[in-house]
Design a protein around this motif. Structure first.
Motif, PDB file in Angstrom:
ATOM      1  N   CYS A   1      13.796 -12.227  18.165  1.00 36.87           N
ATOM      2  CA  CYS A   1      14.644 -13.026  17.282  1.00 36.87           C
ATOM      3  C   CYS A   1      13.930 -14.299  16.849  1.00 36.87           C
ATOM      4  O   CYS A   1      13.987 -14.690  15.678  1.00 36.87           O
ATOM      5  CB  CYS A   1      15.957 -13.357  17.991  1.00 36.87           C
ATOM      6  SG  CYS A   1      17.106 -14.316  17.014  1.00 36.87           S
ATOM      7  N   SER A   2      13.229 -14.947  17.762  1.00 40.21           N
ATOM      8  CA  SER A   2      12.507 -16.175  17.420  1.00 40.21           C
ATOM      9  C   SER A   2      11.424 -15.906  16.388  1.00 40.21           C
ATOM     10  O   SER A   2      11.240 -16.675  15.436  1.00 40.21           O
ATOM     11  CB  SER A   2      11.902 -16.781  18.689  1.00 40.21           C
ATOM     12  OG  SER A   2      12.913 -17.069  19.638  1.00 40.21           O
ATOM     13  N   VAL A   3      10.719 -14.808  16.557  1.00 39.73           N
ATOM     14  CA  VAL A   3       9.685 -14.456  15.579  1.00 39.73           C
ATOM     15  C   VAL A   3      10.320 -14.167  14.219  1.00 39.73           C
ATOM     16  O   VAL A   3       9.822 -14.617  13.171  1.00 39.73           O
ATOM     17  CB  VAL A   3       8.884 -13.237  16.080  1.00 39.73           C
ATOM     18  CG1 VAL A   3       7.913 -12.754  15.010  1.00 39.73           C
ATOM     19  CG2 VAL A   3       8.140 -13.575  17.359  1.00 39.73           C
ATOM     20  N   GLY A   4      11.402 -13.431  14.216  1.00 39.16           N
ATOM     21  CA  GLY A   4      12.073 -13.141  12.958  1.00 39.16           C
ATOM     22  C   GLY A   4      12.584 -14.398  12.266  1.00 39.16           C
ATOM     23  O   GLY A   4      12.515 -14.520  11.038  1.00 39.16           O
ATOM     24  N   LEU A   5      13.097 -15.330  13.043  1.00 39.08           N
ATOM     25  CA  LEU A   5      13.553 -16.591  12.462  1.00 39.08           C
ATOM     26  C   LEU A   5      12.403 -17.360  11.829  1.00 39.08           C
ATOM     27  O   LEU A   5      12.541 -17.931  10.731  1.00 39.08           O
ATOM     28  CB  LEU A   5      14.224 -17.435  13.546  1.00 39.08           C
ATOM     29  CG  LEU A   5      15.618 -16.992  13.980  1.00 39.08           C
ATOM     30  CD1 LEU A   5      16.041 -17.736  15.237  1.00 39.08           C
ATOM     31  CD2 LEU A   5      16.641 -17.224  12.868  1.00 39.08           C
ATOM     32  N   ALA A   6      11.273 -17.410  12.504  1.00 42.20           N
ATOM     33  CA  ALA A   6      10.120 -18.130  11.962  1.00 42.20           C
ATOM     34  C   ALA A   6       9.679 -17.520  10.637  1.00 42.20           C
ATOM     35  O   ALA A   6       9.393 -18.239   9.657  1.00 42.20           O
ATOM     36  CB  ALA A   6       8.976 -18.113  12.977  1.00 42.20           C
ATOM     37  N   VAL A   7       9.631 -16.196  10.568  1.00 41.86           N
ATOM     38  CA  VAL A   7       9.218 -15.530   9.333  1.00 41.86           C
ATOM     39  C   VAL A   7      10.238 -15.773   8.218  1.00 41.86           C
ATOM     40  O   VAL A   7       9.868 -16.091   7.073  1.00 41.86           O
ATOM     41  CB  VAL A   7       9.035 -14.019   9.596  1.00 41.86           C
ATOM     42  CG1 VAL A   7       8.764 -13.280   8.290  1.00 41.86           C
ATOM     43  CG2 VAL A   7       7.899 -13.792  10.584  1.00 41.86           C
ATOM     44  N   ALA A   8      11.517 -15.627   8.519  1.00 40.83           N
ATOM     45  CA  ALA A   8      12.548 -15.779   7.492  1.00 40.83           C
ATOM     46  C   ALA A   8      12.600 -17.198   6.955  1.00 40.83           C
ATOM     47  O   ALA A   8      12.691 -17.414   5.738  1.00 40.83           O
ATOM     48  CB  ALA A   8      13.911 -15.373   8.069  1.00 40.83           C
ATOM     49  N   LEU A   9      12.522 -18.188   7.845  1.00 41.05           N
ATOM     50  CA  LEU A   9      12.574 -19.578   7.383  1.00 41.05           C
ATOM     51  C   LEU A   9      11.319 -19.953   6.610  1.00 41.05           C
ATOM     52  O   LEU A   9      11.376 -20.752   5.666  1.00 41.05           O
ATOM     53  CB  LEU A   9      12.780 -20.503   8.580  1.00 41.05           C
ATOM     54  CG  LEU A   9      14.158 -20.403   9.245  1.00 41.05           C
ATOM     55  CD1 LEU A   9      14.231 -21.287  10.487  1.00 41.05           C
ATOM     56  CD2 LEU A   9      15.257 -20.789   8.269  1.00 41.05           C
ATOM     57  N   ALA A  10      10.180 -19.393   7.000  1.00 36.71           N
ATOM     58  CA  ALA A  10       8.958 -19.654   6.234  1.00 36.71           C
ATOM     59  C   ALA A  10       9.071 -19.061   4.833  1.00 36.71           C
ATOM     60  O   ALA A  10       8.650 -19.679   3.844  1.00 36.71           O
ATOM     61  CB  ALA A  10       7.755 -19.073   6.978  1.00 36.71           C
TER      62      ALA A  10
END
Length: 939
Positions: free
Chosen positions: A611-620
């Motif tokens: 989830c943390s990785v997905g959040l980083a990608v989506a917010l970027a």
């Protein structure tokens, strides 16, 4: 109460049934009292709702009542279209509509309260008089008159002592009755047991039967049955006579007689549904009461047998019943639903094994869901501020009744070595009861015969299926892990959690969700407006905005403490606490039916990292998005707030599905546990990433919004999404194991050094979750933010039919339009008279006096124009254009009138004369147009 049929004389001393019951029926609460409470709450709420409506229809002036209804038609509301369209139309001119309805409203609150107090007093009187009525009806006599030799009194005193009663009941005899039964009645402080004459006559020869019958009635007193039973009977009878019958008569009058056939036909769906709701109420209360009484009879049988009563009377009755069955069995079973006593064969079998008291049955659950839905409908009479207490009441009764049945069924299955029930069927039957109430009553369909989208009701069914399955697995866990402890406290906590969770669903459904039965009424623009964000979504981003719009109105939207969104944290916290018990030496939770601590912890950590990785990608991706349109800043901020929510919920769902697929026992609670840990890590990561990107330009993440959205959505939306995903994962896991693709995780005992780590991690997760949730609730309350979305339709309301349009224009004229037109004519005449007086003045004094009249006429014109402008718009575009011209020309007339009053000269007089004539012409045009539409009679 019981009436045992006579049979062959018994022989020998008192004996226990040959096969002892494997489980004490008193090990857990029976749940019948809670079902009685549901009946009482339903009758009370229905009375509070029905009495004011009945009083209003009986005392209200028909003319004013018709004008009050006309206000809604005048506002452009079409009763034949969807409820969403009507609601949106009613909010377009709320002040004008409120002023119109308040003018014709008729308040009979004092009368309604008086009638309610009379009904309450009548119920109290019936409760007190029921024992006297029973005594007088059967012409009973005191026992001492019949027992002249005093043979029965010592035996009865002995039986009272065996029963352990603090208060000796009064024994009376019905000498005219030839049966061998008895009945306990009266009030808790003055109990009475009536013995049939046949029982007294055969007491010497059939003493064991006599003892069994009396001990059964004493068991009713021991269980305190008569108090709540007779309170329910009293309230039910008074409700039927003083509340339901007048309400039904009024409803039939409205449905079939009152008003014109055209208007009755227009509102026929709503009024028909309301009458069906009354019929459903009678059915639900009556069948539920009989079901409860039959259960209490079996409890009394078991208590009597425990005190030494012979099983001979039940054996005789069972033998006769078997002789009379065969092809008639289906009819016998149907007839048994309408009796207060269970079948003799069932009573005899229950003495050996009381499984009927622990068995899950569809009909009581269906009736519970139905009664709860009717209760919700009648609670609508309360103010919106009382929404959350009402949600807690209804959810507590529904989950309490279904949950108690599940805990008892699980306990019986574990003690008897049988298969533990899954729990989803309980939720399904409860949900079906809710759906029947919604479809049959006027709640979902409103003024339609059926709701446009009844599939939206599956949300409530899915919530109950999820919570009942959770309840089953949680019950199995705690009953296995705490075998040596009383199950009552664990059951209380295990029912409070799903009850609060379901209350949060009911709160959201009542606030926002129930409009979905009429279709999805919202647009992305509406969601933007609800969050105070400007702009429209760009068309080149595709379906993302549709997802954002949907997320903006699902659970998690309402962040106030009263919405109870925080309660769903407990669905995660309670299973996580089970890790502490599982990690202790000798803990049984991970073996034979509990949660899997390894799968839950490992799955949650893995899901949190993903989830943390997905959040980083989506917010970027959002940070680097180039929209080019300055009007898209608001939509971008909404996306930056909702996309992390979407990622967190997706990670929770995926984690729960995978864990449920790989877990054998406790798959749902373990999946939710893993989803909760995933959400906790995801929310922390989202806050860190969002805060790091805050303040970096016009496309920055809206931190002030995001920090309030992530946690509520992860709790209120992520929990049901993860739970439903766990069901999908469970199905995939079972299918995969069938083809040897997947295998359950093999649990191994934890080493001592890992037990401590698991305990610390579990406690830390629970403390962090509860602390973060409490902080979020506190922040939301401190900010005073009310996140109740604005309703914006995604399609315009359809054009009304010719008949409805004519009624709307007639209502517009009758409710105040024609009155305002006549007021404008009156001030026009007043102005004409004043203007003429100015021209006819022969001296200065007369001229000044005439000018004073002109000034007064100007003020009256201004006041009449303002009042006309505050009225409802004409319910058609053409009519509104004419009405707007009327208002505009009268404002112009007011301005020239005031100019004439301040500077009387030929120029101002000519301008005033022109605007005066224009105003007269506009009013005449409006009158002619209304006459052509059939709204008024032409003059």
């Amino acid at each position: 109460m019981v009436v045992l049929s006579s049979g062959a004389p018994g022989a020998g001393a008192a004996e226990q049934p040959a096969d002892a019951a494997p489980l004490d029926e008193r090990v857990l609460v029976a749940g019948t009292t809670l079902r009685f409470v549901l009946i009482l709450a339903l009758l009370a709420a229905a009375s509070v709702s029905m009495i004011p409506r009945t009083v209003w229809h009986l005392l209200a002036s028909p003319e004013k009542a018709n004008l009050e209804v006309a206000c809604y038609l005048a506002a452009g509301i079409d009763p034949s279209v969807s409820a969403n369209a009507s609601f949106v139309q009613s909010r377009r001119q709320p002040a004008a509509l409120e002023e119109c309805t308040a003018r014709f409203a008729q308040d009979f609150t004092i009368v309604s309260v008086g009638v309610g107090l009379v009904a309450l007093a009548a119920a109290s009187a019936v409760y007190r008089l029921l024992p006297l009525w029973r005594t007088r009806r059967t012409r009973v006599v005191p026992l001492d008159i019949v027992d002249v030799h005093g043979r029965l009194r010592p035996l009865l005193d002995e039986l009272v002592t065996v029963a352990g009663l603090n208060r000796t009941p009064r024994f009376v005899v019905d000498p005219a009755s030839r049966t061998t039964g008895a009945v306990a009645f009266g009030r808790p402080r003055r109990p009475v047991i009536r013995l049939d004459g046949g029982l007294v006559v055969t007491a010497d020869g059939e003493q064991e039967r006599f003892r069994a019958v009396v001990l059964h009635e004493l068991a009713h007193l021991h269980h305190k049955d008569i108090g709540i039973t007779y309170a329910t009977v009293a309230l039910w009878r008074v409700f039927l006579v003083l509340v339901l019958l007048p309400w039904t008569a009024v409803g039939l009058d409205v449905l079939l007689l009152r008003g014109s056939a055209e208007v009755r036909g227009m509102y026929a769906p709503f009024n028909t549904h309301a009458q069906l709701l009354g019929g459903l109420l009678v059915l639900a209360v009556y069948l539920s009461r009989l079901e409860i009484l039959r259960h209490r009879e079996i409890y009394a049988d078991l208590m009597a047998a425990r005190w030494g009563a012979s099983a001979q009377p039940w054996e005789d009755g069972a033998a006769r019943q078997h002789a009379g069955e065969g092809w008639r069995r289906p009819f016998v079973r149907f007839a048994a639903l309408w009796r207060t006593h269970p079948a003799p064969a069932l009573r005899r079998a229950s003495l050996a094994d009381p499984k009927v008291l622990f068995t899950l049955r569809a009909l009581p659950l269906l009736l519970t869901g139905l009664a709860a839905d009717i209760l919700v409908w009648h609670l609508n009479a309360l103010l919106y501020e009382f929404l959350w207490p009402g949600a807690v009441l209804v959810a507590g009764l529904v989950v309490g009744i279904g949950g108690v049945a599940l805990w008892r069924a699980v306990l019986y299955a574990l003690r008897a070595g049988r298969t533990v029930p899954s729990g989803w069927s309980v939720g399904l039957w409860l949900g079906l009861g809710v759906v029947v109430g919604e479809l049959t009553g006027p709640r979902a369909a409103m003024n339609q015969w059926l709701p446009a989208h009844p599939e939206a009701l599956l949300i409530l069914v899915a919530a109950l299926v999820l919570l009942m399955t959770w309840t089953t697995q949680n019950a199995e866990w705690w009953l296995r892990a705490r075998r040596e402890h009383p199950p009552g406290p664990a059951m209380l906590a295990g029912l409070a959690v799903p009850a609060l969770a379901y209350a949060s669903v009911l709160y959201w459904w009542r606030s926002v969700g129930e409009v979905l039965t009429d279709g999805w009424p919202f647009t992305t623009a509406g969601v933007l407006a609800s969050y105070g964000l400007p702009g429209l979504p760009p068309s080149d981003l595709g379906p993302l905005w549709h997802v954002v719009a949907v997320l903006g109105l699902l659970p998690g939207t309402l962040t106030g403490a009263g919405s109870l969104w925080w309660a769903q944290v407990l669905l995660w916290a309670l299973p996580v606490l089970a890790l502490v018990a599982a990690s202790r030496p000798g803990g049984e939770g991970a073996r034979g039916g509990g949660q899997s601590p390894v799968a839950g912890l490992a799955g949650g950590l893995t899901g949190g990292i993903a989830c943390s990785v997905g959040l980083a990608v989506a917010l970027a991706w959002l940070r680097d998005a180039e929209l080019g349109d300055s009007g898209a800043v608001g939509p971008l901020r909404l996306a930056q707030m909702m996309v992390p929510v979407l990622v967190i919920c997706a990670a929770m769902a995926l984690t729960a599905a995978v864990v449920a697929a790989l877990t054998d026992s406790g798959w749902l609670t373990t999946g939710l546990m893993a989803a909760g840990i995933t959400a906790l890590l995801g929310v922390v990561a989202a806050h860190i990433l969002v805060r790091a990107n805050a303040g970096s330009g016009s496309s920055a993440v809206a931190w002030s919004l995001s920090r309030e959205a992530h946690l509520p959505y992860a709790v209120a939306l992520g929990t049901p999404v993860a739970g439903l995903a766990a069901f999908v994962g469970r199905g995939v896991g079972l299918a995969g194991r069938g083809v040897a693709l997947l295998a359950p995780v093999e649990e191994r005992p934890l080493r001592p050094k890992w037990r401590r780590a698991v305990r610390l991690a579990a406690v830390g997760a629970v403390v962090t979750w509860i602390g973060a949730t409490a902080l979020a609730v506190d922040v939301s309350a401190a900010s005073g933010r009310v996140s109740r979305p604005a309703l914006v339709p995604d399609r315009p309301a359809p054009e009304p039919s010719a008949a409805v349009s004519r009624l709307q224009h007639q209502a517009w004229a009758a409710a105040g339009g024609l009155e305002r037109i006549e007021a404008l004519r009156t001030v026009e005449l007043r102005y004409s008279a004043a203007f003429t007086a100015v021209g006819e003045a022969t001296d200065d004094a007369g001229f000044l006096q005439a000018m004073d009249r002109v000034t007064d006429a100007c003020g009256a014109m201004d006041q009449a124009t303002r009042r006309a402008g505050a009225y409802l718009d004409v319910p058609s575009a053409a009519g509104q254009r004419i009405w707007t011209r009327v208002l505009t020309r009268h404002r112009e007339m007011t301005d020239t009138c005031r100019a004439l009053a301040m500077r009387p000269d030929p120029t101002t007089a000519k301008a005033a004369d022109i605007t005066h004539q224009n105003a007269i012409d506009s009013v005449d045009a409006m009158s002619y147009w209304l006459a052509e539409k059939g709204a008024i009679r032409p003059k």
